[in-house]
Motif scaffolding. Structure first.
Motif, PDB file in Angstrom:
ATOM      1  N   PHE A   1       0.835  -1.208   0.000  1.00 54.95           N
ATOM      2  CA  PHE A   1       0.000   0.000   0.000  1.00 54.95           C
ATOM      3  C   PHE A   1       0.872   1.261   0.000  1.00 54.95           C
ATOM      4  CE2 PHE A   1      -3.436  -2.795   1.772  1.00 54.95           C
ATOM      5  CZ  PHE A   1      -4.337  -2.593   0.737  1.00 54.95           C
ATOM      6  N   GLN A   2       1.968   1.233   0.747  1.00 52.69           N
ATOM      7  CA  GLN A   2       2.879   2.370   0.749  1.00 52.69           C
ATOM      8  C   GLN A   2       3.503   2.575  -0.630  1.00 52.69           C
ATOM      9  OE1 GLN A   2       5.228   0.926   4.162  1.00 52.69           O
ATOM     10  NE2 GLN A   2       4.798   2.882   5.163  1.00 52.69           N
ATOM     11  N   PHE A   3       3.864   1.485  -1.282  1.00 50.77           N
ATOM     12  CA  PHE A   3       4.450   1.546  -2.615  1.00 50.77           C
ATOM     13  C   PHE A   3       3.486   2.204  -3.605  1.00 50.77           C
ATOM     14  CE2 PHE A   3       5.014  -0.496  -6.820  1.00 50.77           C
ATOM     15  CZ  PHE A   3       6.310  -0.099  -7.101  1.00 50.77           C
ATOM     16  N   HIS A   4       2.206   1.876  -3.490  1.00 42.96           N
ATOM     17  CA  HIS A   4       1.214   2.417  -4.416  1.00 42.96           C
ATOM     18  C   HIS A   4       0.859   3.875  -4.111  1.00 42.96           C
ATOM     19  CE1 HIS A   4       0.342  -1.112  -6.785  1.00 42.96           C
ATOM     20  NE2 HIS A   4       0.170  -1.854  -5.709  1.00 42.96           N
ATOM     21  N   SER A   5       1.122   4.330  -2.909  1.00 43.15           N
ATOM     22  CA  SER A   5       0.678   5.670  -2.512  1.00 43.15           C
ATOM     23  C   SER A   5       1.711   6.762  -2.779  1.00 43.15           C
ATOM     24  CB  SER A   5       0.320   5.684  -1.023  1.00 43.15           C
ATOM     25  OG  SER A   5       1.470   5.417  -0.235  1.00 43.15           O
ATOM     26  N   ALA A   6       2.941   6.379  -3.104  1.00 43.71           N
ATOM     27  CA  ALA A   6       4.008   7.365  -3.309  1.00 43.71           C
ATOM     28  C   ALA A   6       4.709   7.107  -4.632  1.00 43.71           C
ATOM     29  CB  ALA A   6       5.001   7.301  -2.157  1.00 43.71           C
ATOM     30  N   SER A   7       5.431   8.090  -5.103  1.00 42.40           N
ATOM     31  CA  SER A   7       6.219   7.878  -6.312  1.00 42.40           C
ATOM     32  C   SER A   7       7.342   6.890  -5.989  1.00 42.40           C
ATOM     33  CB  SER A   7       6.812   9.192  -6.794  1.00 42.40           C
ATOM     34  OG  SER A   7       7.821   9.632  -5.909  1.00 42.40           O
ATOM     35  N   PRO A   8       7.725   6.062  -6.946  1.00 37.08           N
ATOM     36  CA  PRO A   8       8.783   5.076  -6.677  1.00 37.08           C
ATOM     37  C   PRO A   8      10.077   5.724  -6.198  1.00 37.08           C
ATOM     38  CG  PRO A   8       7.624   4.515  -8.695  1.00 37.08           C
ATOM     39  CD  PRO A   8       7.120   5.868  -8.280  1.00 37.08           C
ATOM     40  N   ILE A   9      10.421   6.881  -6.758  1.00 40.25           N
ATOM     41  CA  ILE A   9      11.652   7.549  -6.348  1.00 40.25           C
ATOM     42  C   ILE A   9      11.566   7.960  -4.873  1.00 40.25           C
ATOM     43  CG2 ILE A   9      13.150   9.512  -6.760  1.00 40.25           C
ATOM     44  CD1 ILE A   9      13.223   7.425  -8.953  1.00 40.25           C
ATOM     45  N   HIS A  10      10.422   8.484  -4.464  1.00 38.05           N
ATOM     46  CA  HIS A  10      10.232   8.887  -3.068  1.00 38.05           C
ATOM     47  C   HIS A  10      10.197   7.659  -2.158  1.00 38.05           C
ATOM     48  CE1 HIS A  10       9.004  11.512   0.200  1.00 38.05           C
ATOM     49  NE2 HIS A  10       8.030  10.651   0.487  1.00 38.05           N
ATOM     50  N   PHE A  11       9.541   6.608  -2.632  1.00 34.93           N
ATOM     51  CA  PHE A  11       9.442   5.377  -1.846  1.00 34.93           C
ATOM     52  C   PHE A  11      10.827   4.796  -1.570  1.00 34.93           C
ATOM     53  CE2 PHE A  11       8.912   0.745  -1.593  1.00 34.93           C
ATOM     54  CZ  PHE A  11       7.939   0.630  -0.601  1.00 34.93           C
ATOM     55  N   ALA A  12      11.713   4.901  -2.565  1.00 29.91           N
ATOM     56  CA  ALA A  12      13.048   4.314  -2.441  1.00 29.91           C
ATOM     57  C   ALA A  12      13.898   5.006  -1.391  1.00 29.91           C
ATOM     58  CB  ALA A  12      13.762   4.363  -3.788  1.00 29.91           C
ATOM     59  N   LYS A  13      13.516   6.217  -0.978  1.00 27.51           N
ATOM     60  CA  LYS A  13      14.279   6.924   0.049  1.00 27.51           C
ATOM     61  C   LYS A  13      14.132   6.263   1.408  1.00 27.51           C
ATOM     62  CE  LYS A  13      13.875  11.458  -2.202  1.00 27.51           C
ATOM     63  NZ  LYS A  13      13.338  12.849  -2.053  1.00 27.51           N
ATOM     64  N   TYR A  14      13.074   5.509   1.591  1.00 28.41           N
ATOM     65  CA  TYR A  14      12.787   4.950   2.913  1.00 28.41           C
ATOM     66  C   TYR A  14      12.789   3.417   2.930  1.00 28.41           C
ATOM     67  CZ  TYR A  14      11.180   9.743   3.482  1.00 28.41           C
ATOM     68  OH  TYR A  14      11.106  11.116   3.495  1.00 28.41           O
TER      69      TYR A  14
END
Length: 483
Positions: free
Chosen positions: A295-308
């Motif tokens: 769900f977190q992956f789908h809610s944010a851009s992949p680039i932003h998701f990869a920061k965390y």
């Protein structure tokens, strides 16, 4: 009381037949040697090999001058089959028979029912070197060939199995052939079966054969990124059905559920699974962290998701999905005629954040493209071209390029997969697959062995080339480089 069948009377001349058979074999060898004689116009080849084979079959059928008797007992039954054979013929083909028949004229063998039922066919092969095979006979015949070290038959049956993976059968056969290959340690047959299952998983999951998949095989399939199926949701549904059929222990179920790539399933379907899937409800705690991460992956851009989060794993890599979001079918009629082109759109990435972003792809197919090394070279001489090149020297070529560039492409590359369908027994199967990355616009060995000029080519269906092009996005900024 044991039931004895197939007994034939034999004459007492034990070795006469062996000498006769040996003489016949020598004549056959001499006939082959004569064919190698020089260019003398008077030389002719007399070939009686067919009559030789017929006489050898009659030798077995009538039991004439047999010197060896085989008693074949069927395991778990009172049935006994008796074969009056000839030691020379058995020993020539099998070192096991040569050892067993040393100073022996009678031999008792124990075989399982399926092998015992084919033992006469097996013995006949030892006499004439020819055998007909049906799908359900492949395993018992291969088992007999392996047991008695008849390498030619062993190799022949293995090749038959590899070339008949797509053949139609009522109960399916590829899964059972894979399990058999594992038991006997035939790695080549294992890989052939596993590759076929991976490329045709949607078709297999919709048949009764799916229930016969072992746990080890299922886990191997779930690890692969080259599975060809409609969607990850289809795979989850099939896993759920397998669990309902086999009722494994909870740790096994949890291991299977954690092999599903939930980020590849849309949020709406994930919500549905949490409420409607009985397996998910029962084992929710085991996959709760994966669902939350999806769900977190789908809610944010992949680039932003990869920061965390570390997404350097298969969980975030699409498989070969056949849905229109990831590719397109392309049927090329009469592909040897001329160049063709098409275009289609795919979703930018697997994240729901990118669901509205599209990438347009242009595809060019050329049936007779010539590499630079084979193109004509011209000079100032009168002769002009000093290198003659025929049209047939060209090879098929497929080029896939994005129609435009965008800032959304930053850090994104695309793995391209081309599936080639073949038709056997009225059904279309994937038999060939080619993959390459964005760093190259085409695959070097695309249809390199295909003769598209022939209507009977295995690559063609009704004189058409059936392709399915799949685009899989990979975020390089999300992947850590190898040290």
């Amino acid at each position: 009381m044991a039931k004895v069948i197939g007994v034939r009377r034999a004459t007492p001349r034990r070795w006469a037949c062996s000498l006769a058979a040996l003489s016949l074999l020598c004549l056959a060898v001499q006939a082959v040697q004569k064919a190698d004689l020089g260019g003398d116009s008077t030389v002719a080849t007399i070939n009686h090999s067919l009559s030789l084979l017929q006489r050898l079959q009659e030798l077995l059928h009538n039991g004439n001058a047999s010197d060896t008797t085989l008693w074949v007992r069927t395991t778990g039954s009172d049935e006994i089959k008796v074969f009056h054979t000839h030691q020379l013929m058995l020993s020539l083909q099998s070192e096991i028979f040569e050892s067993l028949l040393h100073n022996q004229t009678m031999l008792t063998l124990h075989e399982p029912p399926d092998s015992a039922a084919l033992f006469e066919k097996f013995i006949r092969y030892l006499y004439c070197g020819e055998i007909s095979i049906l799908l359900h006979q492949a395993i018992p015949l291969h088992r007999l060939a392996s047991k008695y070290h008849v390498s030619s038959l062993q190799q022949g049956v293995a090749e038959y199995m590899k070339s008949h993976l797509a053949s139609e059968s009522s109960q399916g056969h590829v899964v059972s052939w894979y399990h058999y290959a594992v038991r006997i340690g035939d790695e080549a047959l294992q890989e052939s079966c596993l590759q076929f299952l991976a490329w045709n998983l949607s078709a297999v999951m919709s048949t009764a054969e799916w229930a016969s998949v072992s746990l080890d095989l299922l886990l191997l399939l779930l690890e692969r990124s080259d599975l060809v199926l409609q969607s990850e949701l289809e795979l989850y549904t099939a896993v759920e059905e397998w669990v309902a059929t086999h009722q494994p222990e909870s740790p096994v179920v949890e291991k299977l559920l954690r092999a599903v790539r939930y980020p590849m399933i849309s949020p709406s379907h994930l919500f549905h699974l949490q409420k409607q899937s009985s397996v998910m409800v029962k084992h929710y705690n085991a996959v709760q962290d994966l669902l939350f991460q999806a769900f977190q992956f789908h809610s944010a851009s992949p680039i932003h998701f990869a920061k965390y989060f570390d997404v350097n794993c298969s969980m975030f890599l699409p498989r070969n999905y056949l849905s229109t979001s990831w590719g397109s079918q392309w049927v090329i009629n009469n592909p040897a005629r001329d160049d063709r082109s098409t275009s289609f759109q795919t979703q930018l990435g697997p994240s729901n954040h990118d669901s509205t972003k599209r990438v347009t792809w242009n595809v060019l197919f050329s049936p007779r493209w010539l590499p630079v090394s084979l193109r004509p070279v011209y000079s100032d001489s009168v002769s002009g071209a000093i290198q003659s090149v025929r049209i047939e020297d060209g090879r098929p070529r497929l080029v896939i390029t994005p129609a435009t560039t965008s800032s959304d492409f930053a850090g994104v590359s695309f793995q391209k997969t081309i599936l080639v369908g073949v038709k056997q027994h009225g059904k279309v199967f994937v038999k060939h697959a080619y993959s390459f990355h964005q760093s190259t616009d085409e695959v070097a060995d695309f249809l390199v062995h295909a003769d598209l000029q022939k209507r009977t080519s295995e690559y063609l269906i009704d004189n058409s080339l059936h392709l399915h092009i799949i685009i899989k996005p990979v975020y390089h900024s999300l992947i850590k480089g190898k040290k």
